[in-house]
Motif scaffolding. Sequence first.
Motif, mmCIF file in Angstrom:
data_model
loop_
_atom_site.group_PDB
_atom_site.id
_atom_site.type_symbol
_atom_site.label_atom_id
_atom_site.label_comp_id
_atom_site.label_asym_id
_atom_site.label_seq_id
_atom_site.Cartn_x
_atom_site.Cartn_y
_atom_site.Cartn_z
ATOM 1 N N UNK A 110 1.226 -1.121 0.011
ATOM 2 C CA UNK A 110 0.100 -0.008 -0.703
ATOM 3 C C UNK A 110 1.010 1.291 0.061
ATOM 4 N N UNK A 111 0.913 1.642 -1.138
ATOM 5 C CA UNK A 111 2.178 2.686 -1.375
ATOM 6 C C UNK A 111 1.309 4.215 -1.661
ATOM 7 N N UNK A 112 2.172 5.299 -0.966
ATOM 8 C CA UNK A 112 0.995 6.667 -0.873
ATOM 9 C C UNK A 112 1.024 6.949 -2.418
ATOM 10 N N UNK A 113 0.142 7.360 -2.943
ATOM 11 C CA UNK A 113 -0.108 7.861 -4.517
ATOM 12 C C UNK A 113 0.664 8.952 -4.511
ATOM 13 N N UNK A 114 1.825 8.850 -5.780
ATOM 14 C CA UNK A 114 1.931 9.994 -6.744
ATOM 15 C C UNK A 114 3.863 9.966 -5.577
ATOM 16 N N UNK A 115 3.748 9.290 -5.082
ATOM 17 C CA UNK A 115 4.937 9.130 -4.422
ATOM 18 C C UNK A 115 6.030 8.209 -5.840
ATOM 19 N N UNK A 116 7.316 8.771 -5.882
ATOM 20 C CA UNK A 116 8.252 8.520 -7.084
ATOM 21 C C UNK A 116 8.952 7.541 -6.177
ATOM 22 N N UNK A 117 9.253 6.634 -6.743
ATOM 23 C CA UNK A 117 10.175 5.184 -6.278
ATOM 24 C C UNK A 117 11.348 4.508 -7.225
ATOM 25 N N UNK A 118 12.442 4.092 -6.709
ATOM 26 C CA UNK A 118 13.518 3.242 -7.821
ATOM 27 C C UNK A 118 12.897 1.770 -7.244
ATOM 28 N N UNK A 119 13.572 1.199 -8.938
ATOM 29 C CA UNK A 119 13.193 0.080 -8.521
ATOM 30 C C UNK A 119 14.367 -0.614 -9.319
ATOM 31 N N UNK A 120 14.836 -1.828 -8.857
ATOM 32 C CA UNK A 120 15.549 -2.734 -9.841
ATOM 33 C C UNK A 120 15.733 -3.937 -9.598
ATOM 34 N N UNK A 121 15.572 -4.990 -10.399
ATOM 35 C CA UNK A 121 15.822 -6.549 -10.120
ATOM 36 C C UNK A 121 17.442 -6.745 -9.405
ATOM 37 N N UNK A 122 17.253 -8.262 -8.834
ATOM 38 C CA UNK A 122 18.677 -8.729 -8.924
ATOM 39 C C UNK A 122 18.886 -9.834 -8.774
ATOM 40 N N UNK A 123 19.936 -10.700 -9.041
ATOM 41 C CA UNK A 123 19.676 -12.270 -8.600
ATOM 42 C C UNK A 123 21.427 -12.470 -7.911
ATOM 43 N N UNK A 124 20.856 -12.974 -7.224
ATOM 44 C CA UNK A 124 21.659 -13.013 -5.439
ATOM 45 C C UNK A 124 22.725 -13.771 -6.037
ATOM 46 N N UNK A 125 24.627 -13.583 -5.464
ATOM 47 C CA UNK A 125 25.687 -14.924 -6.078
ATOM 48 C C UNK A 125 25.951 -14.438 -4.862
ATOM 49 N N UNK A 126 26.091 -15.913 -4.464
ATOM 50 C CA UNK A 126 26.448 -16.144 -3.281
ATOM 51 C C UNK A 126 28.372 -15.767 -3.340
ATOM 52 N N UNK A 127 29.045 -15.507 -1.807
ATOM 53 C CA UNK A 127 30.693 -15.056 -2.330
ATOM 54 C C UNK A 127 30.761 -13.949 -3.235
ATOM 55 N N UNK A 128 29.718 -13.383 -3.903
ATOM 56 C CA UNK A 128 30.292 -12.483 -5.098
ATOM 57 C C UNK A 128 29.023 -11.753 -4.819
ATOM 58 N N UNK A 129 29.277 -10.255 -5.808
ATOM 59 C CA UNK A 129 28.269 -9.181 -6.036
ATOM 60 C C UNK A 129 27.039 -9.919 -6.509
ATOM 61 N N UNK A 130 26.042 -9.904 -5.856
ATOM 62 C CA UNK A 130 24.397 -9.812 -6.649
ATOM 63 C C UNK A 130 24.619 -9.473 -8.337
ATOM 64 N N UNK A 131 24.348 -9.354 -9.504
ATOM 65 C CA UNK A 131 24.069 -8.985 -10.505
ATOM 66 C C UNK A 131 22.546 -8.734 -10.523
ATOM 67 N N UNK A 132 22.916 -7.068 -10.353
ATOM 68 C CA UNK A 132 21.289 -6.333 -10.897
ATOM 69 C C UNK A 132 21.204 -5.466 -11.576
ATOM 70 N N UNK A 133 19.976 -5.406 -11.782
ATOM 71 C CA UNK A 133 19.887 -3.639 -13.698
ATOM 72 C C UNK A 133 19.921 -3.131 -13.025
ATOM 73 N N UNK A 134 19.371 -1.954 -13.534
ATOM 74 C CA UNK A 134 19.822 -0.552 -13.191
ATOM 75 C C UNK A 134 18.366 0.088 -12.790
ATOM 76 N N UNK A 135 18.744 0.811 -12.241
ATOM 77 C CA UNK A 135 17.903 1.583 -11.159
ATOM 78 C C UNK A 135 16.493 2.349 -12.647
ATOM 79 N N UNK A 136 15.250 1.796 -12.386
ATOM 80 C CA UNK A 136 14.138 2.470 -13.177
ATOM 81 C C UNK A 136 13.360 3.304 -11.716
ATOM 82 N N UNK A 137 12.511 4.242 -12.545
ATOM 83 C CA UNK A 137 11.662 5.503 -11.614
ATOM 84 C C UNK A 137 10.665 4.331 -12.185
ATOM 85 N N UNK A 138 9.600 4.987 -10.442
ATOM 86 C CA UNK A 138 8.221 4.378 -11.513
ATOM 87 C C UNK A 138 7.111 5.583 -9.658
#
Length: 140
Positions: A110-138
Amino acid sequence: MRRIFKAAATPLAAIGAVCALAMPAAAAPGDGPVALGSNETIKVYDTSNGYKDYAGYVQFKHKGDWFHTYRQKSPGNRIYIQYDKDNVPDWGERIDGGLNPDDRTSRNTNLPEGTVYNIRGCVQVDDDDDYCSGWYKFTA
């Protein structure tokens, strides 16, 4: 008779012009988040094998404020969503997705209407940095 129609048409045309000016212009695609809410779908890739392998997607749907994940490829690395409020430091959330092929997850928020957020998708990787997309606004 023609004079009556001509006299009536002029005020109607003026009313139409005023109404057209009063309506807000629609945002063009790619202009970023809009005040009425927006949807985002982000493809997530796993590069742990040395090449870019499509893992699935993460998604935000404005209607009902739903977050979704879909894991397409082989098991092993969990996909997840990261999102935060735009321009709010140290505020963020994580929504875990599935590990196995065809795993789907959904979370209603239940997010407040009209609020701007950033979102990205990631793949969790053990013992290394996760692989993530860039940030997108919504906009919620």
